[in-house]
Design a protein around this motif. Structure first.
Motif, PDB file in Angstrom:
ATOM      1  N   LEU A  11       0.833  -1.207   0.000  1.00 41.41           N
ATOM      2  CA  LEU A  11       0.000   0.000   0.000  1.00 41.41           C
ATOM      3  C   LEU A  11       0.865   1.254   0.000  1.00 41.41           C
ATOM      4  CD1 LEU A  11      -2.888  -0.929   2.472  1.00 41.41           C
ATOM      5  CD2 LEU A  11      -3.044  -0.623  -0.011  1.00 41.41           C
ATOM      6  N   TYR A  12       1.963   1.229   0.758  1.00 38.04           N
ATOM      7  CA  TYR A  12       2.854   2.385   0.788  1.00 38.04           C
ATOM      8  C   TYR A  12       3.502   2.582  -0.585  1.00 38.04           C
ATOM      9  CZ  TYR A  12       5.999   5.908   2.619  1.00 38.04           C
ATOM     10  OH  TYR A  12       6.654   7.090   2.842  1.00 38.04           O
ATOM     11  N   THR A  13       3.864   1.485  -1.220  1.00 36.82           N
ATOM     12  CA  THR A  13       4.430   1.553  -2.565  1.00 36.82           C
ATOM     13  C   THR A  13       3.400   2.130  -3.535  1.00 36.82           C
ATOM     14  OG1 THR A  13       5.848  -0.340  -2.119  1.00 36.82           O
ATOM     15  CG2 THR A  13       5.461   0.194  -4.435  1.00 36.82           C
ATOM     16  N   GLU A  14       2.137   1.665  -3.412  1.00 39.42           N
ATOM     17  CA  GLU A  14       1.079   2.201  -4.270  1.00 39.42           C
ATOM     18  C   GLU A  14       0.901   3.703  -4.034  1.00 39.42           C
ATOM     19  OE1 GLU A  14      -3.700   2.239  -5.091  1.00 39.42           O
ATOM     20  OE2 GLU A  14      -2.953   0.907  -3.531  1.00 39.42           O
ATOM     21  N   LEU A  15       0.925   4.124  -2.775  1.00 40.93           N
ATOM     22  CA  LEU A  15       0.780   5.549  -2.454  1.00 40.93           C
ATOM     23  C   LEU A  15       1.853   6.369  -3.159  1.00 40.93           C
ATOM     24  CD1 LEU A  15      -0.407   7.936  -0.869  1.00 40.93           C
ATOM     25  CD2 LEU A  15       1.094   7.290   1.030  1.00 40.93           C
ATOM     26  N   GLN A  16       3.094   5.937  -3.081  1.00 37.40           N
ATOM     27  CA  GLN A  16       4.192   6.656  -3.737  1.00 37.40           C
ATOM     28  C   GLN A  16       3.988   6.707  -5.251  1.00 37.40           C
ATOM     29  OE1 GLN A  16       6.466   8.282  -1.797  1.00 37.40           O
ATOM     30  NE2 GLN A  16       5.131   7.502  -0.205  1.00 37.40           N
ATOM     31  N   GLU A  17       3.567   5.582  -5.824  1.00 36.40           N
ATOM     32  CA  GLU A  17       3.323   5.536  -7.275  1.00 36.40           C
ATOM     33  C   GLU A  17       2.156   6.430  -7.662  1.00 36.40           C
ATOM     34  OE1 GLU A  17       2.806   1.369  -8.057  1.00 36.40           O
ATOM     35  OE2 GLU A  17       4.942   0.936  -7.841  1.00 36.40           O
ATOM     36  N   GLN A  19       1.044   9.132  -6.135  1.00 37.71           N
ATOM     37  CA  GLN A  19       1.434  10.538  -6.050  1.00 37.71           C
ATOM     38  C   GLN A  19       2.242  10.954  -7.266  1.00 37.71           C
ATOM     39  OE1 GLN A  19       3.314  10.607  -2.180  1.00 37.71           O
ATOM     40  NE2 GLN A  19       1.405  11.160  -1.158  1.00 37.71           N
ATOM     41  N   LYS A  20       3.136  10.095  -7.694  1.00 36.57           N
ATOM     42  CA  LYS A  20       3.946  10.393  -8.874  1.00 36.57           C
ATOM     43  C   LYS A  20       3.064  10.440 -10.126  1.00 36.57           C
ATOM     44  CE  LYS A  20       7.866   8.649 -11.507  1.00 36.57           C
ATOM     45  NZ  LYS A  20       8.787   7.547 -11.718  1.00 36.57           N
ATOM     46  N   LEU A  21       2.147   9.478 -10.270  1.00 35.48           N
ATOM     47  CA  LEU A  21       1.270   9.433 -11.435  1.00 35.48           C
ATOM     48  C   LEU A  21       0.329  10.641 -11.475  1.00 35.48           C
ATOM     49  CD1 LEU A  21       0.338   5.641 -11.572  1.00 35.48           C
ATOM     50  CD2 LEU A  21       1.683   6.919 -13.252  1.00 35.48           C
ATOM     51  N   TYR A  22      -0.221  11.037 -10.331  1.00 31.01           N
ATOM     52  CA  TYR A  22      -1.121  12.188 -10.292  1.00 31.01           C
ATOM     53  C   TYR A  22      -0.387  13.459 -10.699  1.00 31.01           C
ATOM     54  CZ  TYR A  22      -4.410   9.227  -7.692  1.00 31.01           C
ATOM     55  OH  TYR A  22      -5.262   8.241  -7.295  1.00 31.01           O
ATOM     56  N   TYR A  23       0.840  13.608 -10.207  1.00 33.83           N
ATOM     57  CA  TYR A  23       1.633  14.779 -10.567  1.00 33.83           C
ATOM     58  C   TYR A  23       1.913  14.782 -12.073  1.00 33.83           C
ATOM     59  CZ  TYR A  23       5.513  18.002 -11.006  1.00 33.83           C
ATOM     60  OH  TYR A  23       6.316  19.032 -11.413  1.00 33.83           O
ATOM     61  N   GLU A  24       2.358  13.646 -12.594  1.00 35.23           N
ATOM     62  CA  GLU A  24       2.673  13.561 -14.021  1.00 35.23           C
ATOM     63  C   GLU A  24       1.434  13.782 -14.876  1.00 35.23           C
ATOM     64  OE1 GLU A  24       4.525   9.731 -14.364  1.00 35.23           O
ATOM     65  OE2 GLU A  24       6.450  10.458 -13.584  1.00 35.23           O
ATOM     66  N   HIS A  96     -11.941   2.780   8.288  1.00 33.66           N
ATOM     67  CA  HIS A  96     -11.691   1.697   7.324  1.00 33.66           C
ATOM     68  C   HIS A  96     -11.394   2.215   5.913  1.00 33.66           C
ATOM     69  CE1 HIS A  96     -16.129   2.134   6.906  1.00 33.66           C
ATOM     70  NE2 HIS A  96     -15.897   1.823   5.648  1.00 33.66           N
ATOM     71  N   PHE A  97     -11.502   3.518   5.693  1.00 34.68           N
ATOM     72  CA  PHE A  97     -11.101   4.117   4.417  1.00 34.68           C
ATOM     73  C   PHE A  97      -9.614   4.481   4.403  1.00 34.68           C
ATOM     74  CE2 PHE A  97     -15.620   4.682   3.984  1.00 34.68           C
ATOM     75  CZ  PHE A  97     -15.835   4.583   2.611  1.00 34.68           C
ATOM     76  N   HIS A  98      -8.992   4.520   5.563  1.00 31.32           N
ATOM     77  CA  HIS A  98      -7.608   4.983   5.673  1.00 31.32           C
ATOM     78  C   HIS A  98      -6.641   3.803   5.646  1.00 31.32           C
ATOM     79  CE1 HIS A  98      -8.792   9.129   6.486  1.00 31.32           C
ATOM     80  NE2 HIS A  98      -9.831   8.578   7.079  1.00 31.32           N
ATOM     81  N   PRO A  99      -5.658   3.828   4.733  1.00 31.92           N
ATOM     82  CA  PRO A  99      -4.766   2.674   4.569  1.00 31.92           C
ATOM     83  C   PRO A  99      -3.717   2.510   5.668  1.00 31.92           C
ATOM     84  CG  PRO A  99      -4.159   4.416   3.043  1.00 31.92           C
ATOM     85  CD  PRO A  99      -5.404   4.863   3.733  1.00 31.92           C
ATOM     86  N   ASP A 117      -7.883  -2.519   9.597  1.00 37.33           N
ATOM     87  CA  ASP A 117      -9.306  -2.402   9.272  1.00 37.33           C
ATOM     88  C   ASP A 117      -9.552  -1.835   7.873  1.00 37.33           C
ATOM     89  OD1 ASP A 117      -9.962  -3.323  11.837  1.00 37.33           O
ATOM     90  OD2 ASP A 117      -9.878  -1.283  12.668  1.00 37.33           O
ATOM     91  N   PHE A 118      -8.482  -1.569   7.121  1.00 38.82           N
ATOM     92  CA  PHE A 118      -8.609  -1.017   5.767  1.00 38.82           C
ATOM     93  C   PHE A 118      -9.456  -1.973   4.927  1.00 38.82           C
ATOM     94  CE2 PHE A 118      -6.678  -0.103   1.471  1.00 38.82           C
ATOM     95  CZ  PHE A 118      -7.165   1.184   1.360  1.00 38.82           C
ATOM     96  N   ALA A 119     -10.545  -1.460   4.347  1.00 33.02           N
ATOM     97  CA  ALA A 119     -11.554  -2.314   3.711  1.00 33.02           C
ATOM     98  C   ALA A 119     -11.414  -2.418   2.190  1.00 33.02           C
ATOM     99  CB  ALA A 119     -12.940  -1.798   4.069  1.00 33.02           C
ATOM    100  N   PHE A 120     -10.299  -1.968   1.652  1.00 28.74           N
ATOM    101  CA  PHE A 120     -10.167  -1.929   0.191  1.00 28.74           C
ATOM    102  C   PHE A 120      -8.887  -2.628  -0.238  1.00 28.74           C
ATOM    103  CE2 PHE A 120     -12.570   1.634   1.753  1.00 28.74           C
ATOM    104  CZ  PHE A 120     -13.717   1.565   0.987  1.00 28.74           C
ATOM    105  N   SER A 121      -8.866  -3.056  -1.493  1.00 35.81           N
ATOM    106  CA  SER A 121      -7.657  -3.736  -1.981  1.00 35.81           C
ATOM    107  C   SER A 121      -6.602  -2.746  -2.465  1.00 35.81           C
ATOM    108  CB  SER A 121      -8.010  -4.730  -3.086  1.00 35.81           C
ATOM    109  OG  SER A 121      -8.705  -4.089  -4.130  1.00 35.81           O
ATOM    110  N   THR A 122      -7.041  -1.518  -2.828  1.00 34.85           N
ATOM    111  CA  THR A 122      -6.086  -0.500  -3.266  1.00 34.85           C
ATOM    112  C   THR A 122      -6.478   0.862  -2.697  1.00 34.85           C
ATOM    113  OG1 THR A 122      -7.307   0.125  -5.263  1.00 34.85           O
ATOM    114  CG2 THR A 122      -5.708  -1.689  -5.482  1.00 34.85           C
ATOM    115  N   ILE A 123      -5.522   1.764  -2.686  1.00 42.01           N
ATOM    116  CA  ILE A 123      -5.801   3.133  -2.241  1.00 42.01           C
ATOM    117  C   ILE A 123      -6.701   3.833  -3.250  1.00 42.01           C
ATOM    118  CG2 ILE A 123      -4.762   5.380  -1.740  1.00 42.01           C
ATOM    119  CD1 ILE A 123      -2.335   3.859  -0.621  1.00 42.01           C
ATOM    120  N   LYS A 124      -6.484   3.588  -4.534  1.00 38.47           N
ATOM    121  CA  LYS A 124      -7.335   4.202  -5.561  1.00 38.47           C
ATOM    122  C   LYS A 124      -8.803   3.839  -5.343  1.00 38.47           C
ATOM    123  CE  LYS A 124      -4.159   4.840  -9.406  1.00 38.47           C
ATOM    124  NZ  LYS A 124      -3.841   4.500 -10.796  1.00 38.47           N
ATOM    125  N   GLU A 125      -9.059   2.587  -5.009  1.00 40.57           N
ATOM    126  CA  GLU A 125     -10.430   2.137  -4.743  1.00 40.57           C
ATOM    127  C   GLU A 125     -10.987   2.862  -3.513  1.00 40.57           C
ATOM    128  OE1 GLU A 125     -12.886  -2.003  -3.761  1.00 40.57           O
ATOM    129  OE2 GLU A 125     -10.689  -2.014  -3.727  1.00 40.57           O
TER     130      GLU A 125
END
Length: 189
Positions: A11-17, A19-24, A96-99, A117-125
Motif C-alpha cells: 500500500l505504501y508503494t502504491e501511495l508513492q506511485e 502521487q507520482k502518477l497524479y503529478y505527471e 476503514h477508508f484509511h490505509p 481495518d482497511f476495507a479496500f484492496s487499493t488506495i485508488k479504490e
C-alpha cells in the motif's frame, strides 16, 4: 517506524506511485492545454478577426482562488448581517477508508503501520469509494440540518485530501444561534 512500513508495504508503494502518477498526469494535461492554445488560433468567421489565447495555470489558479475567497466572504457578510453564528466542522471518513495508522510528530504525520481495518484492496479504490461516501455523509448531515433550520442556513464547504489522497470535508455553517444545540446534536449523530 516508517522505514519498516516503506520497505514492506504494498500500500505504501502504491501511495508513492499514485502521487507520482497524479503529478505527471496533471503536468501532462496542463502542457496539452498550453500547446493546444499556443498552436491554434481562433477565427471569428463574421469579422475575420483572429484571436490567440495564452493559458497560464498559475494565473488561472490565483484567479480561481480569489473568486472562491470572494464567494466565501460574501456568504460570511450575509450571515453576519442576519446575526447568524458560525461553526467550523470537519467531516472525515471512517477509519476503514484509511490505509495507514499514523502518529503525530513535530514535523507532521508519520505513517507507522498498515491499518488492519482497511476495507479496500487499493488506495485508488478507497479514494473513489471515499468521495461517494463523503458525499453521502454530507448530504445526510445537510438535509437534517436544513430541515430544521430552513432558509436561515448558509455554508462554505471545501474538500481536502490527506497525504494518502483520502478525502475529508471542511464546512463552515452559518445559522441562527438558537439552532446551535440542534446542529451540534446532528453532528454528534
Amino acid at each position: 517506524y516508517s522505514k519498516k512500513l516503506q520497505n514492506n508495504s504494498t500500500l505504501y508503494t502504491e501511495l508513492q506511485e499514485n502521487q507520482k502518477l497524479y503529478y505527471e498526469h496533471s503536468f501532462e494535461k496542463e502542457n496539452k492545454q498550453k500547446n493546444f492554445l499556443k498552436y491554434n488560433q481562433f477565427i471569428n468567421t463574421k469579422t475575420g478577426e483572429t484571436l490567440q489565447l495564452d493559458y497560464d495555470f498559475e494565473k488561472k489558479y490565483k484567479e480561481y482562488s480569489k473568486i472562491t475567497e470572494q464567494r466565501a466572504l460574501t456568504i460570511q457578510e450575509l450571515a453576519k448581517r442576519k446575526e447568524c453564528c458560525s461553526v467550523f466542522i470537519t467531516l472525515p471518513l471512517p477509519s476503514h477508508f484509511h490505509p495507514f495508522r499514523s502518529i503525530s510528530t513535530p514535523k507532521g504525520r508519520l505513517y507507522v503501520e498498515e491499518n488492519k481495518d482497511f476495507a479496500f484492496s487499493t488506495i485508488k479504490e478507497a479514494v473513489s469509494c471515499g468521495y461517494q461516501e463523503l458525499n453521502n455523509i454530507y448530504q445526510t448531515f445537510y438535509k437534517r440540518v436544513k430541515n430544521y433550520v430552513k432558509d436561515d442556513l448558509y455554508y462554505v464547504k471545501a474538500i481536502e485530501n490527506h497525504q494518502t489522497s483520502i478525502p475529508h470535508l471542511h464546512l463552515v455553517l452559518y445559522f441562527p444561534l438558537e439552532k446551535f444545540d440542534f446542529v451540534k446534536g446532528v453532528f454528534k449523530r
